[in-house]
Design an enzyme around this catalytic site. Structure first.
Site, PDB file in Angstrom:
ATOM      1  N   ARG A 117      37.369  61.245  39.617  1.00 37.01           N
ATOM      2  CA  ARG A 117      38.659  60.617  39.265  1.00 37.01           C
ATOM      3  C   ARG A 117      39.533  60.331  40.489  1.00 37.01           C
ATOM      4  O   ARG A 117      40.740  60.168  40.374  1.00 37.01           O
ATOM      5  CB  ARG A 117      39.445  61.453  38.260  1.00 37.01           C
ATOM      6  N   LYS A 151      43.417  47.047  46.799  1.00 42.44           N
ATOM      7  CA  LYS A 151      42.495  46.473  45.795  1.00 42.44           C
ATOM      8  C   LYS A 151      41.089  46.933  46.136  1.00 42.44           C
ATOM      9  O   LYS A 151      40.649  46.788  47.277  1.00 42.44           O
ATOM     10  CB  LYS A 151      42.538  44.946  45.828  1.00 42.44           C
ATOM     11  N   GLU A 179      42.661  33.296  55.999  1.00 44.59           N
ATOM     12  CA  GLU A 179      43.639  34.146  55.305  1.00 44.59           C
ATOM     13  C   GLU A 179      44.921  34.263  56.142  1.00 44.59           C
ATOM     14  O   GLU A 179      46.020  34.389  55.596  1.00 44.59           O
ATOM     15  CB  GLU A 179      43.066  35.549  55.019  1.00 44.59           C
ATOM     16  N   LYS A 239      51.319  40.402  54.516  1.00 48.55           N
ATOM     17  CA  LYS A 239      50.628  40.931  53.333  1.00 48.55           C
ATOM     18  C   LYS A 239      51.252  42.253  52.885  1.00 48.55           C
ATOM     19  O   LYS A 239      51.518  42.453  51.691  1.00 48.55           O
ATOM     20  CB  LYS A 239      49.132  41.118  53.600  1.00 48.55           C
ATOM     21  N   GLU A 265      50.270  43.354  41.311  1.00 48.29           N
ATOM     22  CA  GLU A 265      50.169  41.915  41.041  1.00 48.29           C
ATOM     23  C   GLU A 265      50.755  41.516  39.685  1.00 48.29           C
ATOM     24  O   GLU A 265      50.118  40.844  38.884  1.00 48.29           O
ATOM     25  CB  GLU A 265      48.696  41.458  41.148  1.00 48.29           C
ATOM     26  N   ARG A 311      52.884  39.351  44.176  1.00 44.39           N
ATOM     27  CA  ARG A 311      51.575  39.444  44.834  1.00 44.39           C
ATOM     28  C   ARG A 311      50.688  38.241  44.521  1.00 44.39           C
ATOM     29  O   ARG A 311      49.752  37.946  45.261  1.00 44.39           O
ATOM     30  CB  ARG A 311      50.880  40.758  44.450  1.00 44.39           C
ATOM     31  N   ASN A 335      47.339  34.605  46.204  1.00 44.38           N
ATOM     32  CA  ASN A 335      46.254  33.799  45.633  1.00 44.38           C
ATOM     33  C   ASN A 335      46.315  32.342  46.082  1.00 44.38           C
ATOM     34  O   ASN A 335      45.479  31.538  45.681  1.00 44.38           O
ATOM     35  CB  ASN A 335      46.291  33.854  44.098  1.00 44.38           C
ATOM     36  N   HIS A 388      43.243  30.170  46.594  1.00 42.14           N
ATOM     37  CA  HIS A 388      42.080  30.872  46.060  1.00 42.14           C
ATOM     38  C   HIS A 388      41.594  30.334  44.705  1.00 42.14           C
ATOM     39  O   HIS A 388      40.443  30.558  44.354  1.00 42.14           O
ATOM     40  CB  HIS A 388      42.359  32.373  45.959  1.00 42.14           C
ATOM     41  N   HIS A 446      37.887  29.810  45.312  1.00 36.79           N
ATOM     42  CA  HIS A 446      36.847  30.577  44.601  1.00 36.79           C
ATOM     43  C   HIS A 446      35.887  29.651  43.876  1.00 36.79           C
ATOM     44  O   HIS A 446      34.692  29.934  43.790  1.00 36.79           O
ATOM     45  CB  HIS A 446      37.490  31.545  43.605  1.00 36.79           C
ATOM     46  N   HIS A 499      33.632  33.255  52.772  1.00 38.87           N
ATOM     47  CA  HIS A 499      34.820  33.251  51.915  1.00 38.87           C
ATOM     48  C   HIS A 499      35.973  32.454  52.543  1.00 38.87           C
ATOM     49  O   HIS A 499      36.588  31.609  51.887  1.00 38.87           O
ATOM     50  CB  HIS A 499      35.259  34.700  51.655  1.00 38.87           C
TER      51      HIS A 499
HETATM   52  N1  GLY Z   1      43.477  39.349  48.476  1.00 39.95           N
HETATM   53  C1  GLY Z   1      44.619  39.176  47.683  1.00 39.95           C
HETATM   54  C2  GLY Z   1      45.330  40.453  47.402  1.00 39.95           C
HETATM   55  O1  GLY Z   1      45.049  41.472  48.013  1.00 39.95           O
HETATM   56  O2  GLY Z   1      46.173  40.482  46.539  1.00 39.95           O
END
Ligand code: GLY
Length: 344
Positions: free
Chosen positions: A103, A125, A167, A207, A217, A221, A225, A228, A232, A247
């Protein structure tokens, strides 16, 4: 907490000492085990090594299970620590292994690619790909620390520098002003590494400040994107064709498409959009597709996990530094954007 250093060995030793973990593990892929592990020197000698195969193709449940197995057989407890040494694949998968093992155990990211320094390793993330969908399974879990040593950038080839730089372009567009203009003046195909180090810090600041305001998000946040939704879709189409692209290349192409959409739907200045297009074409080339690919691209954009209720969600800009979150475009507007891309 982000730690900037030119002495990774001493920094890691300090962090390990402060962590007081009963056992500590070092996750690497075969490439970072060969090229990057030596830079850690004796600081990593007490860590139990766990080596996984490289590339996004291995960011899978099977690899994750191998990491869990290595933690079990190495006697990991809730007081153990996982150190992730690698690009986004290692930090995402390792972060998720740490988020889920017993956990949740603590982890530290040491990103070794430009892409992971300015994006993947920062912001909590974590995740893996599943059923052909990128980052489909995952969790938000903050690392104890992210250690940035730009000496690792010397191990990168130009395409991987360019991939990370996409990025950084995104962060510069979100910040606007001088930062955006500086990024257009920089030559990522022949990078000055000293200057790049300063720019990495600035990029991580953008960031980190967004993530600090909206870690999960729910709103702001989503700005990250930018580029993206289309990026994507290009990346997935390239993968289906059996010709995968890095990417960041897909993000760079996606960024300019979404700037075109920003011009049409949010009043983004046309000359700034054209400057960005020229920059991206010069350094990243173009992604080849025809109108026969439009249905597949629209379908891929519709499946993006940021969407809700079937509408395609975009982050758009009114100008560099001025966001318009949660924008939507019709199929006709998206096809017009794709026409512009293929005709330009
Ligand atoms: N890569 C986008 C984020 O971390 O929200």
């Amino acid at each position: 907490m982000i730690h900037y250093t030119q002495h990774i060995h001493a920094e890691l030793q300090g962090l390990l000492g402060a962590a007081g973990a009963d056992r500590a593990f070092l996750l690497m892929d075969e490439t970072t085990a060969r090229l990057c592990r030596p830079l850690l020197g004796t600081a990593a000698d007490t860590l139990l090594p766990v080596v996984i195969p490289p590339t996004d193709a291995h960011k899978t449940l099977a690899t994750l299970a191998d990491v869990w197995r290595a933690l079990v057989s190495g006697g990991a407890s809730r007081r153990s620590l996982l150190v992730n040494l690698g690009g986004g694949m290692v930090t995402d998968l390792g972060g998720f292994a740490a988020a889920t093992f017993k956990r949740g155990i603590r982890y530290i990211n040491i990103p070794t690619t430009l892409l992971s320094m300015v994006d993947a390793a920062v912001g909590g993330k974590t995740g893996i790909n599943f059923e052909g969908l990128k980052n489909e399974i995952g969790a938000f879990r903050d690392s104890e620390a992210v250690v940035i040593d730009t000496s690792f950038l010397r191990t990168l080839d130009t395409p991987n520098v360019l991939s990370g730089y996409a990025e950084m372009l995104k962060h510069a567009l979100l910040r606007g002003g001088e930062m955006w203009l500086d990024h257009l003046r920089f030559d990522p195909s022949r990078p000055d590494l000293t200057r790049l180090q300063e720019m990495v810090r600035q990029s991580i600041d953008v960031k980190s400040s967004i993530v600090a305001e909206d870690p999960h998000e729910r709103g702001l946040r989503k700005a990250l994107n930018l580029g993206h939704t289309v990026g994507h879709a290009f990346e997935s189409l390239a993968l289906r064709r059996g010709q995968p692209v890095l990417h960041g290349y897909a993000v760079a192409w996606g960024l300019v498409c979404e700037l075109y959409l920003s011009c049409r739907l949010a009043g983004f200045p046309e000359d700034a959009m054209r400057q960005a297009w020229n920059f991206v074409r010069e350094h990243y080339g173009t992604f080849a597709f025809t109108c026969d690919d439009y249905p597949a691209l629209l379908e891929l954009m519709r499946h993006d996990k940021k969407n809700a209720g079937g509408a395609i969600n975009f982050t758009l800009l009114e100008a560099p530094g001025h966001l318009r979150l949660d924008s939507h475009a019709t199929d006709a507007q998206i096809e017009d954007m794709l026409d512009f891309y293929t005709n330009t």
